[in-house]
Scaffold this motif. Structure first.
Motif, PDB file in Angstrom:
ATOM      1  N   ASP A 121      48.469 -35.478 -11.954  1.00  0.00           N
ATOM      2  CA  ASP A 121      48.751 -36.417 -10.863  1.00  0.00           C
ATOM      3  C   ASP A 121      50.148 -36.122 -10.316  1.00  0.00           C
ATOM      4  O   ASP A 121      51.117 -36.095 -11.086  1.00  0.00           O
ATOM      5  CB  ASP A 121      48.675 -37.863 -11.357  1.00  0.00           C
ATOM      6  N   THR A 122      50.262 -35.893  -9.020  1.00  0.00           N
ATOM      7  CA  THR A 122      51.551 -35.559  -8.412  1.00  0.00           C
ATOM      8  C   THR A 122      51.749 -36.334  -7.121  1.00  0.00           C
ATOM      9  O   THR A 122      50.789 -36.703  -6.431  1.00  0.00           O
ATOM     10  CB  THR A 122      51.646 -34.058  -8.081  1.00  0.00           C
ATOM     11  N   ASN A 123      53.014 -36.557  -6.801  1.00  0.00           N
ATOM     12  CA  ASN A 123      53.380 -37.059  -5.478  1.00  0.00           C
ATOM     13  C   ASN A 123      54.778 -36.568  -5.152  1.00  0.00           C
ATOM     14  O   ASN A 123      55.621 -36.411  -6.045  1.00  0.00           O
ATOM     15  CB  ASN A 123      53.292 -38.591  -5.404  1.00  0.00           C
ATOM     16  N   THR A 124      55.015 -36.299  -3.884  1.00  0.00           N
ATOM     17  CA  THR A 124      56.284 -35.707  -3.486  1.00  0.00           C
ATOM     18  C   THR A 124      56.662 -36.112  -2.080  1.00  0.00           C
ATOM     19  O   THR A 124      55.804 -36.314  -1.213  1.00  0.00           O
ATOM     20  CB  THR A 124      56.217 -34.165  -3.573  1.00  0.00           C
ATOM     21  N   HIS A 125      57.962 -36.264  -1.839  1.00  0.00           N
ATOM     22  CA  HIS A 125      58.553 -36.401  -0.505  1.00  0.00           C
ATOM     23  C   HIS A 125      59.350 -35.129  -0.242  1.00  0.00           C
ATOM     24  O   HIS A 125      60.120 -34.696  -1.104  1.00  0.00           O
ATOM     25  CB  HIS A 125      59.495 -37.606  -0.419  1.00  0.00           C
TER      26      HIS A 125
END
Length: 598
Positions: A439-443
């Protein structure tokens, strides 16, 4: 003559030194406990030949069939023991418990078997019938000997390597095969070599491997961007013979090199055994596993760019010795060149091996990893780096993102097992399985074009989130047989894998995000409204059957294999309420020939 009395005269002192020096030197090269024994023996005038210089160990061996007891003793001590196999048949060992030298433990183990051990060297022994046990002798007094077996540590394709040079691999054949007998190029980076290199990611471990470009995007911490013979390898990275995660998604798994026993690079096509893969080659990471030995290690590293790292590695056996365990953990925080951020990692990798019999083994492996901070800087424009620029050349390591906005977070977990069952002497069933979750999230601020002043670039603000779930199973039978001078090793199997990835990307741009590359300033960003540009689910499924024969005839080695694959890919687009299914199938063959030069 008493030494103390003899040493009172001056010229006799040199003679005492000459007599004692060899004894003291022999003590200097053993550990503390034997040194104390040496010192006491010298002080009392006891001959060193009668002193036990072995280091005591803690033993907990239950009563069990003698062959199994000997194997457990070998796993703990690293000794080598030779004996006629007929001597051990039908015998039970005595229990061994407590702290004692290995030779004493061996004698205790044999005390009820009618056998005795003859110590050959510091870590080797031979078993023979005890002369006091008349049952072990034939009527005429001669000892009846059967085939002699010598047991000791040897390299395995899935185990540790002593030094930098590996001799065996299973990546190209799915069998434990010598590298010199494999008709395909394989480069192996061992754990000892990685210990010297101190890699923080897979690309760093392959830095000095021929045919590999590992510094494609060195500022990226969450992808291993690697080229093998000119081809990208994101889709060709495997762990323990199973694909790590597919490409086409942000949620790509990454394994820390600290948890690896070896990294193997198979150059050239590899689709016969693994299904769809790139033409450049395949990277297979072999995970560290329980060894059956008791050990503890830990380390704290402090280095350049604010590196702080701690790791532990602990292994041993449980009480009945049918279970061996290993627990590894790492915590790291480090900076990057320039202002690229401070990537962080916390990971835990426990594993357990169960060997109820000599024919059965099951190894369970778990990996839990959190990367709360990571970063990636975009590419700089060609004008000002490799092409002329009216403002001169841009300096290296310019950070095109902004720490007040850019971040990266990944959580991943995997659970897998490796099962081996010997059905008959030359036939073995093997199954390798892994479940993966990422699971990943990035700005991020993605750099765009260079403006007319040739020093300012536009940037686009992006938010991405992705999740990948998958399961893989590889089952096969391995059979070895000989037809006269021709030796065959056949592998036939079935593998299956399916990955499902949810991906969503939002982005927006404005002049307020422009960055002056000659005088970059950070912070106080005005982020525009982000618009969802993509929202989809990608499903990738593949299953195939394969068969391979390894033929050895004198100095020639022939490798031939066939495979049939079926694949299904489906993308569900939630923005357009549409889907795009696709089905494929392919038949693959491979033939290789090599002459072994002795």
């Amino acid at each position: 003559m008493d030494v103390a009395t003899y040493g009172q005269t001056g010229h006799h002192r040199y003679l005492i030194h000459a007599l004692l020096t060899p004894s003291l030197l022999s003590c200097a090269f053993v550990t503390l406990e034997p040194q104390l024994a040496c010192a006491q023996a010298i002080a009392q005038g006891t001959p060193l030949s009668t002193v036990n210089l072995e280091k005591s160990e803690k033993f907990s061996l239950p009563a069990q069939p003698l062959p199994e007891a000997i194997n457990a003793f070998l796993s703990q001590t690293g000794w080598q023991i030779s004996y006629p196999s007929s001597l051990a048949q039908g015998k039970m060992s005595s229990p061994v418990s407590g702290v004692m030298p290995p030779s004493q433990a061996l004698r205790t183990l044999l005390s009820s078997t009618g056998l005795r051990a003859r110590i050959i060297s510091t870590n080797a022994a031979a078993l023979m019938a005890d002369p006091t046990n008349t049952a072990a002798y034939t009527p005429d007094g001669a000892i009846a000997l059967g085939p002699v077996s010598v047991r000791g540590a040897s390299e395995s394709a899935w185990g540790p390597v002593q030094g930098f040079v590996a001799k065996r691999s299973a990546t190209a054949t799915k069998t434990d095969t010598s590298l010199v007998e494999t008709p395909q190029t394989i480069n192996v980076i061992t754990a000892e070599e990685m210990e010297r290199l101190k890699p923080k990611r897979l690309a760093d471990a392959l830095r000095y491997t021929p045919g590999v470009v590992s510094g494609v995007q060195p500022s990226t911490t969450y992808f291993d961007r690697i080229r093998i013979r000119g081809f990208y390898s994101i889709n060709n990275i495997y762990q323990d013979g199973l694909q790590l995660t597919p490409s086409g998604t942000l949620a790509v798994a990454q394994v820390d090199p600290y948890f690896l026993e070896r990294v193997e690079l198979l150059k050239g096509p590899a689709s016969v055994l693994y299904g769809q893969n790139g033409s450049g080659g395949l990277i297979n990471m072999v995970t560290k596993r329980p060894t059956g030995e008791t050990f503890q290690s830990g380390r704290i590293n402090i280095g350049a760019y604010n590196l702080y790292e701690g790791n532990v590695d602990v292994g041993g056996t449980l009480r009945d010795r049918h279970f061996a365990y290993r627990i590894e953990a790492i915590a790291r925080k480090a900076g990057l060149k320039g202002d690229y951020g401070t990537p962080e990692r916390f990971a835990l990798a426990p594993s357990l091996k169960w060997t109820p019999t000599q024919k059965t083994s099951l190894t369970v492996m778990v990996n839990l990893q959190i990367d709360p901070q990571g970063n990636s800087s975009g590419y700089l424009p060609s004008v000002g780096t490799i092409l002329p620029n009216v403002n001169g050349r841009f300096r290296r390591y310019i950070y095109t993102c902004d720490r007040s906005y850019c971040d990266y977070n990944r959580k991943q977990a995997s659970f897998g097992y490796d099962f081996h069952q010997k059905i008959i002497e030359n036939l073995e069933f093997r199954q390798n399985t892994r479940l993966m979750y990422v699971d990943t999230n990035t700005h991020t601020l993605s750099p765009g074009s260079l403006l007319a002043d040739q020093k300012t670039i536009s940037r686009t603000a992006m938010y991405q989130t992705a999740t990948t779930e998958g399961i893989e199973v590889d089952s096969n039978l391995a059979y070895r047989y000989a037809l006269g001078p021709i030796h065959n090793s056949i592998v036939a199997g079935f593998d299956y894998r399916i990955f499902s990835s949810d991906n969503m990307t939002s982005q927006g741009t404005s002049a307020a995000l422009n960055l002056d590359l000659n005088h970059p300033t950070y912070g106080n960003l005005t982020i525009p409204t982000l618009i969802t540009r993509s929202d989809n689910t990608l499903i990738q499924e593949q299953y195939g059957v394969y068969a391979q024969d390894q033929i050895a005839f004198r100095k020639w080695r022939l490798l031939a294999g066939l495979r049939q694959d079926w694949a299904r890919t489906k993308t569900d687009n939630y923005l357009t309420n549409s889907d795009s299914p696709q089905k494929d199938h392919a038949f693959t063959g491979r033939v290789g020939l090599r002459r072994v030069v002795s």
